[in-house]
Enzyme design. Structure first.
Site, PDB file in Angstrom:
ATOM      1  N   ARG A  46     -10.608  10.135   1.848  1.00 16.95           N
ATOM      2  CA  ARG A  46     -10.474  10.792   3.153  1.00 16.95           C
ATOM      3  C   ARG A  46     -11.626  11.742   3.416  1.00 16.95           C
ATOM      4  NH1 ARG A  46      -3.832  11.031   2.986  1.00 16.95           N
ATOM      5  NH2 ARG A  46      -3.624   8.756   2.913  1.00 16.95           N
ATOM      6  N   GLU A  60       6.986  -7.387   0.758  1.00 15.12           N
ATOM      7  CA  GLU A  60       5.899  -7.127   1.715  1.00 15.12           C
ATOM      8  C   GLU A  60       4.820  -8.213   1.612  1.00 15.12           C
ATOM      9  OE1 GLU A  60       5.212  -4.933   4.064  1.00 15.12           O
ATOM     10  OE2 GLU A  60       6.377  -3.110   3.729  1.00 15.12           O
ATOM     11  N   TYR A  77     -15.422   1.010  -6.643  1.00 18.34           N
ATOM     12  CA  TYR A  77     -16.683   1.680  -6.312  1.00 18.34           C
ATOM     13  C   TYR A  77     -17.722   1.492  -7.413  1.00 18.34           C
ATOM     14  CZ  TYR A  77     -13.712   3.574  -2.720  1.00 18.34           C
ATOM     15  OH  TYR A  77     -12.850   3.675  -1.660  1.00 18.34           O
ATOM     16  N   ARG A  83       1.202   9.920   5.754  1.00 15.57           N
ATOM     17  CA  ARG A  83       1.355   8.509   6.075  1.00 15.57           C
ATOM     18  C   ARG A  83       2.660   7.914   5.532  1.00 15.57           C
ATOM     19  NH1 ARG A  83      -3.700   8.500   7.908  1.00 15.57           N
ATOM     20  NH2 ARG A  83      -5.550   8.424   6.583  1.00 15.57           N
ATOM     21  N   LYS A  98       0.855  -1.183   0.000  1.00 18.64           N
ATOM     22  CA  LYS A  98       0.000   0.000   0.000  1.00 18.64           C
ATOM     23  C   LYS A  98       0.894   1.236   0.000  1.00 18.64           C
ATOM     24  CE  LYS A  98      -3.596   2.354   2.574  1.00 18.64           C
ATOM     25  NZ  LYS A  98      -4.565   2.272   3.666  1.00 18.64           N
ATOM     26  N   LYS A 148      -2.302  -1.593  -3.715  1.00 12.45           N
ATOM     27  CA  LYS A 148      -3.139  -0.397  -3.679  1.00 12.45           C
ATOM     28  C   LYS A 148      -2.271   0.849  -3.759  1.00 12.45           C
ATOM     29  CE  LYS A 148      -6.190   1.895  -0.534  1.00 12.45           C
ATOM     30  NZ  LYS A 148      -6.458   2.092   0.835  1.00 12.45           N
TER      31      LYS A 148
HETATM   32  C1  PBG Z   1      -7.066   3.226   5.482  1.00  6.27           C
HETATM   33  C2  PBG Z   1      -7.569   3.151   4.091  1.00  6.27           C
HETATM   34  C3  PBG Z   1      -7.454   4.139   3.106  1.00  6.27           C
HETATM   35  C4  PBG Z   1      -8.082   3.636   1.967  1.00  6.27           C
HETATM   36  C5  PBG Z   1      -8.550   2.363   2.273  1.00  6.27           C
HETATM   37  N1  PBG Z   1      -8.201   2.076   3.592  1.00  6.27           N
HETATM   38  C6  PBG Z   1      -6.930   5.519   3.185  1.00  6.27           C
HETATM   39  C7  PBG Z   1      -5.535   5.808   3.505  1.00  6.27           C
HETATM   40  O1  PBG Z   1      -4.687   4.942   3.626  1.00  6.27           O
HETATM   41  O2  PBG Z   1      -5.286   6.988   3.665  1.00  6.27           O
HETATM   42  C8  PBG Z   1      -8.192   4.349   0.658  1.00  6.27           C
HETATM   43  C9  PBG Z   1      -9.207   3.836  -0.309  1.00  6.27           C
HETATM   44  C10 PBG Z   1      -9.482   4.739  -1.449  1.00  6.27           C
HETATM   45  O3  PBG Z   1      -8.824   5.767  -1.663  1.00  6.27           O
HETATM   46  O4  PBG Z   1     -10.426   4.418  -2.197  1.00  6.27           O
HETATM   47  N2  PBG Z   1      -7.986   2.721   6.408  1.00  6.27           N
END
Ligand code: PBG
Length: 327
Positions: A207, A236, A316, A219, A197, A251
């Site tokens: 967010r 990972e 989505y 982050r 990620k 992701k």
């Molecule tokens: C963290 C989380 C995030 C997303 C899924 N789980 C946000 C982040 O890491 O800031 C992002 C998903 C998206 O952008 O569609 N719980």
């Protein structure tokens, strides 16, 4: 002897030929629909940066899951937005927390028809918006956070989650969660690890949806750096599998298709990719301006993610794709 000119176009000539030779198939059963459920709202609330996506009420999230199931979608993943946030994200593992209540509702409604998953993280629940507990200096405390994740896993499993999806990128999170689940008797609950990620700008609209933008900093100390090679992602994923991950995820998807391919080639477990909020918003915004063909763009995006090697795509558009474009 002279050979005739190669004619790759021969197989592209008609729609029937193209369909015959197509190799990448987007099946509804491979799609997972992310759903946001917010505590204390009377009506579903639109998310401005994600046209067509809402923060659900307990009632409307159940209906959205039923609609996805009826369309043949493979799974749903729930994200909770609590009414009250605090430093330790107390609502995340509260048995009466919004995501736990919604999980129980959704499992009762559709738990046999599709896979019910829960995102497992703290950022939606903390007042500072980070994915873990903070030290006095404001750093994210890896090992203290693992204890919170273990407790959240138990709460989500007790509420009926069939798969938990740790998304916080803490080292050792999969082992901590697997140990907790097994200790609680939830040996059947699977882990879909957000293994690779990246610290991405493409989470921006999410967010807004989850009301979880970090209140300070970013982050980058826990999520991966886009400038690293895909080998880090493979490492990972391997670590997570060794710790007990049943499914690994990459992701975002679109900017990271090389990573999806590298992970898919390297591991034997199912690979998922998350077609994230910013990817969704880009297409929706451009389409709303008439700048691209929405339907074709959506199908092309998801097809590309599958072609890169993802067997599972979180998107989505899952229900719409399932209703309109898949078999
Ligand atoms: C963290 C989380 C995030 C997303 C899924 N789980 C946000 C982040 O890491 O800031 C992002 C998903 C998206 O952008 O569609 N719980």
């Amino acid at each position: 002897m002279t050979f005739p000119t190669a004619r790759p176009r021969r197989l592209r000539r008609t729609a029937a030929l193209r369909r015959l030779v197509a190799q990448v198939d987007v099946a509804a059963s491979d799609l997972v629909l992310p759903l946001f459920v917010k505590e204390g709202v009377a009506e579903p609330a639109p998310i401005v940066s994600m046209p067509g996506v809402v923060q659900h009420t307990r009632d409307s999230v159940r209906k959205a899951a039923a609609e996805a199931a009826a369309a043949g979608v493979g799974g749903v993943i729930l994200f909770g937005i609590p009414a009250v946030k605090d430093g330790r994200g107390s609502a995340a593992d509260d048995p009466k927390g919004i995501v736990q209540l919604a999980l129980t509702d959704v499992v009762a409604e559709v738990g046999d028809a599709l896979v019910v998953m829960a995102d497992l993280c703290l950022d939606e629940y903390t007042d500072h918006g980070h994915c873990g507990l903070l030290t006095a200096d404001g750093d994210v405390d890896n090992d203290a956070t693992l204890e919170r994740y273990a407790s959240i896993a138990l709460a989500q499993a007790a509420a009926g989650a069939q798969v938990v999806g740790p998304s916080g990128m803490m080292d050792g999170q999969v082992a901590a969660i697997r140990t907790a689940l097994d200790g609680g008797g939830y040996t059947d609950v699977a882990i879909m690890a957000y293994s690779a990620k990246y610290a991405s700008s493409f989470y921006g609209p999410f967010r807004d949806a989850a009301e979880c933008a970090p209140q300070f900093g970013d982050r980058s100390s826990y999520q991966q750096d886009a400038a690293r090679s895909a080998k880090e992602a493979v490492a990972e994923a391997r670590l997570d599998i060794a710790e007990g991950a049943d499914i690994v995820m990459v992701k975002p998807a679109i900017g990271y298709l090389d990573v999806v391919r590298a992970v898919a080639d390297a591991v034997d477990v199912p690979v998922a990719a998350y077609n994230v909020s910013g990817e969704y918003a880009m297409v929706e915004a451009a389409a709303a301006n008439g700048w691209l063909d929405r339907d074709r763009a959506i199908r092309e995006m998801v097809t590309s993610i599958k072609r890169a090697g993802a067997g599972i795509v979180l998107t989505y558009w899952a229900t719409e794709l399932a209703q309109r474009f898949t078999r």
